[in-house]
Design an enzyme around this catalytic site. Structure first.
Site, PDB file in Angstrom:
ATOM      1  N   THR A 193      -9.129  -3.053  -9.046  1.00  0.00           N
ATOM      2  CA  THR A 193     -10.168  -4.048  -8.867  1.00  0.00           C
ATOM      3  C   THR A 193     -11.425  -3.517  -9.497  1.00  0.00           C
ATOM      4  O   THR A 193     -11.839  -2.403  -9.196  1.00  0.00           O
ATOM      5  CB  THR A 193     -10.454  -4.278  -7.374  1.00  0.00           C
ATOM      6  OG1 THR A 193      -9.229  -4.502  -6.711  1.00  0.00           O
ATOM      7  CG2 THR A 193     -11.358  -5.464  -7.182  1.00  0.00           C
ATOM      8  N   ASN A 403       1.167   5.289 -10.024  1.00  0.00           N
ATOM      9  CA  ASN A 403       1.645   3.949  -9.699  1.00  0.00           C
ATOM     10  C   ASN A 403       3.109   3.854  -9.303  1.00  0.00           C
ATOM     11  O   ASN A 403       3.529   2.831  -8.773  1.00  0.00           O
ATOM     12  CB  ASN A 403       1.381   3.018 -10.877  1.00  0.00           C
ATOM     13  CG  ASN A 403      -0.090   2.734 -11.002  1.00  0.00           C
ATOM     14  OD1 ASN A 403      -0.691   2.246 -10.060  1.00  0.00           O
ATOM     15  ND2 ASN A 403      -0.674   3.078 -12.130  1.00  0.00           N
ATOM     16  N   SER A 408       4.051   2.835  -1.174  1.00  0.00           N
ATOM     17  CA  SER A 408       3.123   2.118  -0.286  1.00  0.00           C
ATOM     18  C   SER A 408       3.507   2.401   1.155  1.00  0.00           C
ATOM     19  O   SER A 408       4.634   2.740   1.467  1.00  0.00           O
ATOM     20  CB  SER A 408       3.181   0.628  -0.560  1.00  0.00           C
ATOM     21  OG  SER A 408       4.494   0.141  -0.393  1.00  0.00           O
TER      22      SER A 408
END
Lengths: 408, 408
Positions: A193, A403, A408
């Site tokens: 972001t 990445n 997660s």
């Protein structure tokens, strides 16, 4: 900021105060971390605002909120949440943004639409309204903070705080521009972001501030890419407090408007390049200049095709003057290009000219250039006057590690 | 084939002969290697041909040669050079292609335009005419080769030979289709090149073969991506020798045309998927299905936006059900999408529905699905009837190693 600091990091500059804007930070506790994660900027009455937001068709509710408030042109407060982007959270996400704006408006006595909100972090989890409201109550009691505090607080997986400043003379008065930005850098499942906030004490009417910000954006934030992936939350807001006391700028006919535009574009370029310098896994900063295209927009698309090519980016990571991959990226852009007119340089050395490898070009300066941290690729299409410059970083094992390797 | 064999490799199938087509291979010595690198297919008089080539604006002279010859619709020979793509070599590259066609035409007594040529390998170095001519002289004396020999000889950094076969009943006769293909896999400075060659003994008029190949291509080769980078040399040619003796197919009104189209599309899909299975560094094969778009073309662009997203591809490599990155890739595609109608599944498990995370979805089958080698991502936009399916692979450290760590 758990990743090692980017090798391309720049030191945080000394940044002056901007009259009419005061900062504070606090810990709302959006994530289980000890750092501050809520940034607040109080803006004096009379502050005008402009903004540019993501082109994503699936934007966050914060982006929708800002888009709705921007045409009114005035701002009294900015709230930035870090650790939760609030994107893809439906009605509950919208409710959180509305609650934040209402809470601030109640405290300081303004319209909710005077309160601008941006959030960055995990996607798909509604921003917890109780934490946001408690955070706002706390930050309004907090001591004044500096630009560096704010730049650190808006960051997520950024590896260094990012700010820039410049000045311009407008209507006989020296005005100050400062900006802070956060960029790409993520730990799954966070999403890259870019949030940028610009403050100036110049007096500028909102529609003209908007026009100038859009013009600056076209040459700066729209000319960077790390991986070609567009966030749902990208937002840049510019606030003009008017405290410098100049006659408010309303058009390019006004004295100092050109100077302010130049300063604003320069500031945005500095901020945009800082984002690239913190690109995930970046080890090289790459400037790609395209000239000789049939138009500037065509040159921009060709430059972005090169900047987003994984094969070009890995070649630079490998310090390999692989101009064939540049040809490939020009060819796939879908823009007018003529193989037999195309010329390519690395640094200042032509390696291909008019569609052919330059025989016996001096490889030593090319190799030396590619070993450095600041790489230049130049492409001349030989067709017209169109030109564009964009900035990106290389694609390294670090990008994959950040990445893919972390879950997660 | 120096890289380790792809974990997604398929065994080479038993492939039948195609009457009217005979293969041979030889070593022209385009590179300092011991393997064969020149493939020759002799095609009986009466063979029709169709082809699709790269959309690159900077194509190789071989691509230009094929584009010029295809409208004539007839073929007597195919020459494929491996180790040198001859791309970006100007007049000398064109001269090499013309010399190859002339040499073959002189030997077998046909027009140069009956000779199709494709090359793959290093860019920017003109194909050496002397080696090509000597190679042609040798290959015309060489013993007949099999499909596997040819599939290995057209490869460059492919890690396994790729072929597929199928049959169809046309006009009461069983016709055979076989295809071989080479895909992406490169050692710098070679460029990924997809070359595919299809042979059938069916009798098909050239314009209709072209129409059927283009239709198959839209659903197969145009639906795969490894890294979004488009080669200067991509070429798929289909040859129909007519030896099956069916009444030549000229339109979809002819008996068996639908069956042949289905078989051709099936063959092309097998070949296309084999290319993905040899994608550089691939550890997972990913099928992305988009439905509910405003149209099929829109669905295709959204599916390719997901398939080309480095963040989606690294998430799959990390076996991470990161649906937020899928949302991001939908949003950046620039196609109609409505956040609050969007649903996403991994395998058969819905993880997001109507713009919200599915609360308490069963994570165990999702985790198990992502640990496998064949991954499915489904997206329903909830807007219309448009649908598309594309195939890609994950983005791993292997990709970086192949393209950055090895120097040209």
């Amino acid at each position: 900021m758990s990743e090692p600091i980017s090798p391309l990091a720049s030191p945080f500059p000394d940044m002056p105060a901007v009259a009419g804007a005061r900062l504070a930070v606090t810990r709302a506790g959006y994530k289980a971390w000890e750092r501050t994660d809520l940034t607040y900027a109080a803006l004096d009455a009379g502050t005008t605002v402009a903004g540019v937001t993501t082109q994503s068709k699936c934007p966050s509710p914060e982006v929708e909120w800002c888009r709705k408030a921007l045409p009114l042109g005035q701002a009294r407060a900015l709230v930035v949440n870090a650790g939760n982007s609030n994107a893809f959270t439906g009605n509950r996400g919208r409710a959180a943004v509305e609650a934040i704006a209402a809470r601030v408006a109640g405290h300081i006595g303004c319209e909710p639409s005077d309160v601008f909100v941006a959030s960055t972090g995990v996607i798909g989890v509604p921003l917890p309204i109780d934490k946001a409201e408690a955070g706002i109550d706390a930050v309004l009691q907090a001591p004044q903070a500096g630009w560096r505090d704010a730049a650190e607080t808006i960051g997520t997986t950024d590896t260094f705080p990012k700010g820039a400043t410049t000045r311009a003379v407008v209507d006989g008065r020296t005005v100050t521009l400062v900006g802070i930005i956060k960029g790409s850098g993520m730990i799954a499942p966070d999403m890259a972001t870019m949030l940028g906030f610009i403050f100036t004490d110049a007096a500028i009417e909102a529609p003209f501030l908007q026009a100038m910000l859009e013009a600056a954006n076209r040459e700066t934030f729209s000319c960077i890419t790390v991986d070609g992936d567009t966030s749902t939350s990208d937002t840049v807001l510019a606030f003009a407090t008017g405290k410098a006391g100049n006659n408010p700028l309303a058009s390019f006919d006004d004295a100092g408007a050109d100077a302010f535009q130049a300063a604003l574009t320069d500031l945005c370029r500095q901020l945009a390049q800082l984002v690239v310098r913190d690109g995930e896994g970046a080890s090289k900063f790459i400037q790609i200049s395209v000239e000789g295209a049939t138009g500037d927009a065509s040159a921009h698309r060709i430059a972005m095709s090169i900047a987003n090519s994984p094969l070009v980016k890995t070649a630079i990571a490998g310090e390999d003057a692989n101009w064939g991959r540049v040809v490939m990226a020009v060819g796939k852009a879908g823009e007018p290009a003529e193989r037999d007119l195309l010329s390519i340089r690395f640094g200042n050395v032509q390696v291909a000219r008019h569609g052919l490898a330059v025989e016996g070009f001096d490889e030593a300066p090319v190799a030396a250039h590619l070993k450095g941290q600041d790489i230049e690729i130049g492409v001349d299409l030989g067709l017209g006057e169109g030109r564009a410059t964009v900035w990106t970083c290389d694609l390294t094992h670090g990008y994959i590690s950040i990445n893919a390797d972390y879950r997660s």
